[in-house]
Design a protein around this motif. Structure first.
Motif, PDB file in Angstrom:
ATOM      1  N   UNK A   5       0.849  -1.338   0.038  1.00 29.93           N
ATOM      2  CA  UNK A   5       0.086   0.052  -0.070  1.00 29.93           C
ATOM      3  C   UNK A   5       0.741   1.313   0.027  1.00 29.93           C
ATOM      4  N   UNK A   6       1.876   1.209   0.906  1.00 26.90           N
ATOM      5  CA  UNK A   6       2.752   2.362   0.862  1.00 26.90           C
ATOM      6  C   UNK A   6       3.463   2.667  -0.326  1.00 26.90           C
ATOM      7  N   UNK A   7       3.982   1.602  -0.920  1.00 28.83           N
ATOM      8  CA  UNK A   7       4.713   1.856  -2.432  1.00 28.83           C
ATOM      9  C   UNK A   7       3.620   2.147  -3.274  1.00 28.83           C
ATOM     10  N   UNK A   8       2.447   1.629  -3.349  1.00 27.41           N
ATOM     11  CA  UNK A   8       1.478   2.267  -4.421  1.00 27.41           C
ATOM     12  C   UNK A   8       1.194   3.737  -4.238  1.00 27.41           C
ATOM     13  N   UNK A   9       1.180   4.013  -2.925  1.00 25.67           N
ATOM     14  CA  UNK A   9       0.701   5.418  -2.802  1.00 25.67           C
ATOM     15  C   UNK A   9       1.862   6.396  -2.997  1.00 25.67           C
TER      16      UNK A   9
END
Length: 570
Positions: free
Chosen positions: A57-61
């Motif tokens: 999630x953090x990488x896609x954000x």
């Protein structure tokens, strides 16, 4: 029938403002526990821990933030349920934007409308399979697209896994608050273009904390996600429920693997719709006749073993709470499952209150009723018989439709549901129809079609039904058979005779329980299947009454002239 559940307490559960707060909490306190179980194909299943979910999630954000989109941009998600569908939802929020789920079963026209109306800046595209050729014509050329694992190939798109390898976790996650707009949930559009229901973050978390007071949901539960996540109920019960309480979610790869997926999950909570509960029942009855079941159910010791075997075959042997929604269950189905030791609890809610309104309790369920208001919900019946509700999860309004938003609420803030209902002596609610679906016969009598349709829908040979008859002397029923039966009737004279006999028997049984002005003049078995593709059904499988009536009512006079109680459309 189910073993005792592990002891988990919600006493120390933080008062989460958003689902991002939930992700942060569980990825910190239970980093190595599995959150999602995703089948990827024959024999391949991938497990994602809370820490892995948070990392993706953090990488896609970070990728979304790199696009420098305007703050609070709308970003769409189109695809069948998967672990990455929910991760995309979370990434959109973490990047500071608003998610717009789209039903994977919509046609191209509806997809184009939602993407244009929401002014979506990007699309996450998930698993579609045979639906993709239908929908892709509605995707605007040039719309930036990220294809999730299992999603279809699309020219010019980026792949989820490739982007994860290119971006480090974001160092500046957006801080979201309970009163902010989180998501636009477009209604299924049964009476026109879908409307974008604006749901705030606080409504999502508040709904589940209220439900937990009644049903004791906890971290040790398990659920299977298969109903569309674009629907408020699945999103509230499965996505939001698992995030708030930290329980594990399993996903289904598709219809062909559904039973296998269900047995893998061994759910303790199971949410479904009447159509599937009926299919389970009919499947068992096709193998073991109701008469034989009745005998076996009465034999001591053997009865318990037999019932447990049925639940094991269905993958439901560990279910401690079974929920049903979207349409009423027949009393026969409720009693059959109750006999197995599985209480089906019906509920009632809308997208406009994020699926948080009414539900039956284990100690007070009544067939035909959808239960008592949930904590914090106030319900009243207007002078016209309309159900009106007020509570902590009501929508912020319809996106870009201020006039319709104003019409949806009373002056004192109650949501006008459009449903008609009545309340019993204990406060349990019964749905009696839709305000706008009442029609008047040529005799000047008003008829509510939904209660009559509910009586017909309990039959194994009926997949969908529409009771109608404005300006006719008496109502009629248009009936669609299940696909297999539909094909058999077309090619097999014996099966055709069987259907005529069964439908005649059903018609007589239903008419015997109706008031004189409600009794059906004729039951018509339609020759065409009602589908989402031809516009007869909404993406949530509800009938589009106006479309059906426009197609069939011009033909009714000729059918009535035959004076046959049951007509199979030629």
């Amino acid at each position: 029938m189910s073993p005792a559940a592990p002891q988990y307490s919600n006493a120390d559960l933080p008062q989460f403002e958003t689902l991002l707060d939930c992700l942060q909490h569980w990825s910190t306190t239970c980093a190595d526990e599995v959150h999602f179980v995703q089948p990827m194909g024959p024999g391949e299943v991938v497990e994602y821990t809370w820490a892995q979910v948070n990392d993706q999630v953090q990488r896609m954000a970070a990728y979304l933030q790199s696009l420098n989109l305007p703050p609070r941009s709308n970003i769409a998600i189109l695809g069948k349920n998967s672990a990455h569908w929910i991760m995309a939802d979370l990434a959109i929020w973490m990047a500071g934007h608003i998610s717009v789920p789209i039903y994977p079963t919509v046609n191209a026209e509806t997809a184009a409308y939602v993407l244009a109306h929401s002014e979506a800046k990007l699309l996450f595209l998930g698993k579609m399979e045979e639906l993709w050729p239908v929908v892709k014509e509605g995707i605007p050329e040039g719309l930036p697209t990220v294809v999730l694992p299992l999603g279809p190939s699309k020219s010019g798109s980026q792949g989820w896994n490739q982007l994860l390898s290119e971006f480090a976790p974001t160092q500046q996650p957006a801080q979201r608050t309970a009163d902010e707009l989180a998501t636009l949930m477009y209604t299924s559009g049964s009476t026109g273009n879908p409307k974008g229901v604006m749901v705030r973050f606080g409504a999502m978390t508040r709904a589940l904390l209220g439900t937990a007071q009644l049903y004791g949901i906890h971290r040790g539960d398990r659920m299977l996600s298969y109903l569309p996540l674009a629907h408020a109920a699945e999103r509230a019960v499965v996505e939001t429920g698992s995030m708030v309480f930290g329980f594990r979610v399993y996903f289904s790869l598709g219809l062909s693997t559904f039973i296998e997926d269900l047995r893998r999950a061994r759910p303790t909570l199971f949410f479904s719709v009447p159509r599937l509960w009926a299919k389970f029942y009919n499947g068992i009855c096709a193998k073991i006749s109701p008469r034989v079941q009745s005998v076996l159910f009465r034999i001591p010791v053997l009865s318990g073993l037999f019932k447990r075997k049925i639940l094991q075959q269905l993958g439901l042997s560990e279910v401690r709470m079974a929920l049903s929604g979207s349409a009423p269950l027949s009393a026969k189905l409720i009693e059959w499952y109750r006999g197995l030791g599985l209480e089906l609890l019906e509920g009632y809610a809308m997208t406009e209150n994020f699926a948080y309104s009414h539900g039956n309790r284990l100690d007070s369920a009544r067939p035909g009723y959808v239960g008592l208001p949930f904590p914090g919900v106030d319900c009243r019946i207007s002078e016209q018989g309309e159900i009106q509700v007020k509570g902590p999860t009501l929508m912020m309004g319809y996106y870009k439709l201020p006039e319709l938003t104003e019409e949806a609420f009373t002056e004192d803030g109650y949501l006008k549901t459009g449903d008609m209902g009545e309340v019993d002596e204990l406060g349990r609610l019964k749905i009696t129809g839709r305000v706008k679906e009442l029609f008047k016969t040529s005799k000047g009598k008003y008829v509510a079609p939904v209660p009559i349709e509910n009586r017909l829908m309990g039959h194994a040979l009926i997949e969908a039904v529409c009771v109608t008859g404005p300006s006719l002397p008496q109502p009629i029923a248009l009936v669609m058979l299940p696909l297999e039966e539909h094909q058999a009737v077309e090619h097999n004279p014996e099966e055709r005779a069987h259907v005529l006999s069964q439908m005649t028997e059903l018609l007589n049984a239903v008419n015997a329980k109706l008031e004189a002005h409600e009794q059906l003049d004729c039951l018509i078995v339609v020759k065409d299947l009602w589908t989402m593709e031809n516009g007869f059904l909404t993406p949530t499988m509800k009938i589009r009454r106006n479309i059906i009536e426009a197609h069939y009512l011009p033909k009714v006079e000729a059918w009535l002239k035959t004076r046959q109680p049951v007509v199979i459309e030629p």
